[in-house]
Structures are given as structure tokens and as C-alpha cells.
Scaffold this motif. Structure first.
Motif, PDB file in Angstrom:
ATOM      1  N   GLU A 100       0.821  -1.214   0.000  1.00  0.00           N
ATOM      2  CA  GLU A 100       0.000   0.000   0.000  1.00  0.00           C
ATOM      3  C   GLU A 100       0.858   1.269   0.000  1.00  0.00           C
ATOM      4  N   LYS A 101       1.927   1.266   0.790  1.00  0.00           N
ATOM      5  CA  LYS A 101       2.807   2.431   0.877  1.00  0.00           C
ATOM      6  C   LYS A 101       3.449   2.740  -0.469  1.00  0.00           C
ATOM      7  N   ARG A 104       0.849   4.120  -3.057  1.00  0.00           N
ATOM      8  CA  ARG A 104       0.524   5.546  -2.849  1.00  0.00           C
ATOM      9  C   ARG A 104       1.511   6.427  -3.609  1.00  0.00           C
ATOM     10  N   LYS A 107       0.794   6.281  -7.426  1.00  0.00           N
ATOM     11  CA  LYS A 107      -0.358   7.072  -7.854  1.00  0.00           C
ATOM     12  C   LYS A 107      -0.007   8.535  -8.095  1.00  0.00           C
ATOM     13  N   LYS A 108       1.135   8.964  -7.562  1.00  0.00           N
ATOM     14  CA  LYS A 108       1.587  10.328  -7.840  1.00  0.00           C
ATOM     15  C   LYS A 108       2.120  10.454  -9.261  1.00  0.00           C
ATOM     16  N   ASP A 111      -2.233   6.756 -12.796  1.00  0.00           N
ATOM     17  CA  ASP A 111      -3.358   6.040 -12.224  1.00  0.00           C
ATOM     18  C   ASP A 111      -3.716   4.810 -13.056  1.00  0.00           C
ATOM     19  N   GLU A 154      10.725   6.334   2.572  1.00  0.00           N
ATOM     20  CA  GLU A 154       9.585   6.454   1.675  1.00  0.00           C
ATOM     21  C   GLU A 154      10.008   6.095   0.248  1.00  0.00           C
TER      22      GLU A 154
END
Length: 463
Positions: A100-101, A104, A107-108, A111, A154
Motif C-alpha cells: 500500500e505504501k 501511494r 499514484k503520484k 493512475d 519512503e
């Protein structure tokens, strides 16, 4: 018995090195040319690849998006998707995993996802970035976007151009191409990381050497491939756990070379691999941003040697790299502290971004870890900066078998005092670890890198 793999299985021989992106609309190979093998040793030829390319073109041909997220556990399918996206003037976005991390962060960039994503959701919105491939600028614009873990942990997007990818591939072929003639490339590392995508997938493909389509999970799987001359792409995490009961005599005849990258490999592991597999481990130092930079064989020399065509120097105590795989011109300054010796050989002295401030003193985490690892009963040591505990230092220790027994016999307090003796004269007292955790095994990812967040969680409870 000498086995002629090229004659028996139709491997390419004496064909030129290809560059990316491949012109798949032209005849690049014969339909019978073997591109890859399954984990069980079944050949996958160019004719089969063409069928998969047609399939993916039918799936992706009408996309409006420029950037497309790609994840697939099968390296052949992954390669086919890349080739089609490049032929359609698209930019693949390659996450390291589908957590999930990570998603995210993906998605930047886009999509639209293709491949093995959980609950894939996509739209037909046109990307805000309209920089598409053009025939006159192919070598300089973005070939792919790949994610790596930044200094904060990250996921960080790194943009790679075709020029950078091809420059690294040519450097690798120039350095080791003759050694790898008629080899089969396989690996324990994922092709969703830069080391894996270049060494395990794109390098053998453009050099006309077949690769295995799936990750090697257990070394016992090598036995089914023992009739081939093997080029193994691995991580320290796998090499450090070679099964001692495995029969290696047959594989010793097959092993040609072992490449390791992602984290430092211990000298003991290098010696163990050499003993079992019959080949030396070639360690690779590099990064997602720079590509492969240097190599070493710890059984001979602990220093790193730059690859042909790459220069290094020290800028502000950091390793600076001059390589066409990093930037077009000038020097790429890394965050790795170093010492430079004659003929460009160098040693690494930890990370500049691993400097912590404890009690008003600036201290290198790497220096603390290096001192702790000098203890004869310590296998690995990792230092954690504990902001929640008044900015104190915690140490996570993986002991040798003898050390684990002594920890039980003497108790944690006595053992900690023994470890602290290694820090005297090297580390200021204020930076000595105040909290200790002893683990049977360090948590690492597939690339052999420490999962620092999991280590930090060990200190959430008081004890």
C-alpha cells in the motif's frame, strides 16, 4: 563432460549487442531463438515472445496515458509489457512491490496499472506530463520510472533515460561479456529493482543470452538447471543462507559467476560461497541513480574497483562518480563517505545521511556499527536513532552461534558490557547505545537491505 549449450539449445552466438528501445516491428530474431527458460528449464523462444507481444499490444494499444505502472512476477511477461509500452511511446512506472505504501507513491505518477496489482483501478485520463518518445530524442528521454527507498524510507521515484540504461548495459558487457558467453542468467533478486532489471533481465536480453523467467526462491531449484552454465544474480540475504546440507558437486561444474549487490556481503559469506559453488562472488556497488559503479572480490581485496569507463573522486568526503549511466556530464555526488586510494580504488565509510546528533555531538551510525562488529561474537550490528527516547541510540545485534549461547549463559547485562568495550577509544561515551535488542536474524528485504522500520519497532516497548 563439456556440454555445448549453444549447439544443443540454439542459443545466439556471435550476434551484436542490441540497444533499447528494441524495434519490435522489425525482425530482430529468428522465431526459434531461445529468449528465456522457465524455472524448470523449458525454453521460451522468440516465436512465443511475439505471441505475447501481440497480446499485450491488444491490451495497451488504445491507452491515452503516457505513464503506465507495470508489475509482473514473470520476467518474460514483464519484458513484453515494457517492449510494447516503449513501442507505443509510453513510459513504464516500475514499483518495487505492490504494498500500500508503495502504491501511494505510484499514484503520484500514474493512475493506470497493468499486470499483477491488487484491485487494479484505472481511468482513461490523459497524463499531465505529455513528454512522449520521439525518434530523434529516444536516447535522452525517460525510458522508465523506477522506485527506490529514499533516505526517509519512503518510496522515491527515479527517472531513467534510454541513454542511461544503454550506457550501463554497455559498461557491463564490456566488463564481463566475454566471461558470460553461453551462460543462462537467473537470480534471487527481483526484476522490479534496478540491480535486477539490468543484471538479470535487460543485460542478458540485449546481449543475446537467455534468462530464467521466475525468481529463484530456494537454492535447491538450481539443481533443475545444473546442465546450463549459470550466471547467478543474487543478494547477500540469499548468499548468507546457503544450505549446508545441499549437494554442490554437480552445480560446481555449472556455476560460471555470481554477482551480488544491494548491501555489503561479509567476507565469511564470500569464502563460504566460493567453497560451496566453486566460484568467486563479484560484489557490485552502485545505486538506482548511478547504475553499477564498481566491483570487488573480498577474498582478494576489500577495496572497490571502478568499472571500465567510470571514474571516481572525493568531494566533501563523499564519493563522486563520473559515469554516462548517471548523468551526461560532470560528477554525480553520492551520500556515501569514502577514502580514495591509488588507481581509483576506494573504500566506503558509511553514509553522510547517517550522521546523527547525540548530546550535541555529531556521530556516524556506521562508525558505531563498525566498532560493534569487531566483537568476535557479533555477526551483524545495526544502530537506530531513538527520537522517542530522548534522542538516544539503540543497537540491534545478531550474534554468532557461540555468541547466542554466551548470551544465555552470561545474561544480557554482562554481554552488553562486553560489547561496549569495543566502543572505547572509538566512539564518544554520549553516543554509546543505551538500549539493546538481540535478534536471531536481521529483517531484510529481497535485495538484502535492512528493514529499518522493523528494527525501530523493536524499541517501542520498554525493556
Amino acid at each position: 563432460m563439456e556440454w555445448n549449450i549453444s549447439a544443443e539449445l540454439g542459443f545466439w552466438v556471435n550476434k551484436m549487442f542490441e540497444t533499447l528501445p528494441l524495434a519490435i516491428d522489425k525482425v530482430e530474431f529468428s522465431s526459434k531463438d531461445v529468449i528465456a527458460y522457465t524455472i524448470d528449464g523449458q525454453p521460451i523462444n522468440w516465436g512465443e515472445i511475439l505471441a505475447r507481444l501481440d497480446f499485450w499490444k491488444s491490451q495497451l494499444g488504445n491507452l491515452s496515458q503516457i505513464k503506465v505502472a507495470v508489475y509482473h512476477s514473470d520476467a518474460v511477461e514483464f519484458l513484453c509489457i515494457l517492449l510494447i509500452l516503449w513501442s507505443l511511446k509510453k513510459i513504464p512506472v516500475v514499483p518495487a512491490n505492490t504494498l500500500e505504501k508503495t502504491l501511494r507513491a505510484v499514484k503520484k505518477e500514474t493512475d493506470y496499472c497493468i499486470g499483477e496489482f491488487p484491485e487494479v483501478t484505472s481511468s482513461q485520463n490523459i497524463d499531465s506530463e505529455q513528454e512522449v518518445l520521439s525518434s530523434d530524442r529516444e536516447s535522452r528521454i525517460h525510458a522508465l520510472i523506477i522506485f527506490t527507498s529514499g533516505s526517509s524510507g519512503e518510496p522515491k521515484a527515479v527517472y531513467k533515460t534510454f541513454k542511461q540504461l544503454n550506457s550501463e548495459l554497455k559498461i557491463l558487457e564490456n566488463q564481463w561479456g566475454n566471461l558470460l558467453t553461453d551462460t543462462l542468467t537467473l537470480g534471487t533478486v527481483s526484476h522490479h529493482h534496478m540491480f535486477g532489471i539490468q543484471f538479470r533481465l535487460l543485460w542478458p536480453f540485449v546481449s543475446k543470452r537467455p534468462f530464467v523467467s521466475k525468481d529463484i526462491i530456494y537454492f535447491e531449484q538450481l539443481l533443475k538447471l545444473s546442465k546450463y552454465r549459470i550466471c547467478l544474480i543474487s543478494s547477500p540475504a540469499h548468499l548468507e543462507h546457503i544450505p549446508k546440507t545441499m549437494e554442490w558437486s554437480e552445480l560446481q561444474k555449472s556455476m560460471k559467476v555470481v554477482f551480488s549487490a544491494g548491501a555489503p556481503l561479509s567476507k565469511n559469506t564470500s569464502l563460504e560461497v566460493n567453497k560451496n559453488m566453486g566460484v568467486l562472488v563479484t560484489e557490485i556497488y552502485g545505486s538506482t541513480e548511478t547504475g553499477a559503479v564498481s566491483h570487488r572480490d573480498q577474498t582478494k581485496d576489500p577495496l572497490w574497483n571502478p568499472l571500465k569507463g567510470i571514474s571516481v573522486k572525493k568531494i566533501d568526503n563523499k564519493l563522486a562518480i563520473k559515469s554516462p549511466a548517471a548523468i551526461d556530464k560532470g560528477w554525480y555526488v553520492s551520500e556515501d563517505l569514502c577514502e580514495i586510494y591509488s588507481q581509483g580504488h576506494f573504500s566506503l565509510k558509511g553514509r553522510a545521511d547517517n550522521i546523527i546528533k547525540v548530546g550535541g555531538k555529531r556521530v556516524s551510525k556506521a562508525a558505531i556499527e563498525s566498532s560493534l562488529k569487531e566483537h568476535p561474537l557479533v555477526e551483524k550490528a545495526f544502530v537506530v536513532f531513538l527520537e522517542k527516547r530522548k534522542n538516544r541510540v539503540g543497537a540491534v545485534i545478531q550474534l554468532t552461534r557461540t555468541g547466542s549461547v554466551e548470551l544465555i549463559d552470561k545474561g544480557k547485562l554482562a554481554f552488553q558490557k562486553s560489547l561496549l568495550s569495543c566502543l572505547k577509544g572509538n566512539i564518544e561515551n554520549v553516543a554509546w547505545p543505551r538500549y539493546w535488542r538481540f535478534v536471531p536474524k536481521m529483517p531484510v528485504n529481497q535485495q538484502g537491505k535492512i528493514k529499518s522500520t522493523e528494527l525501530e519497532e523493536l524499541f517501542d516497548k520498554e525493556n
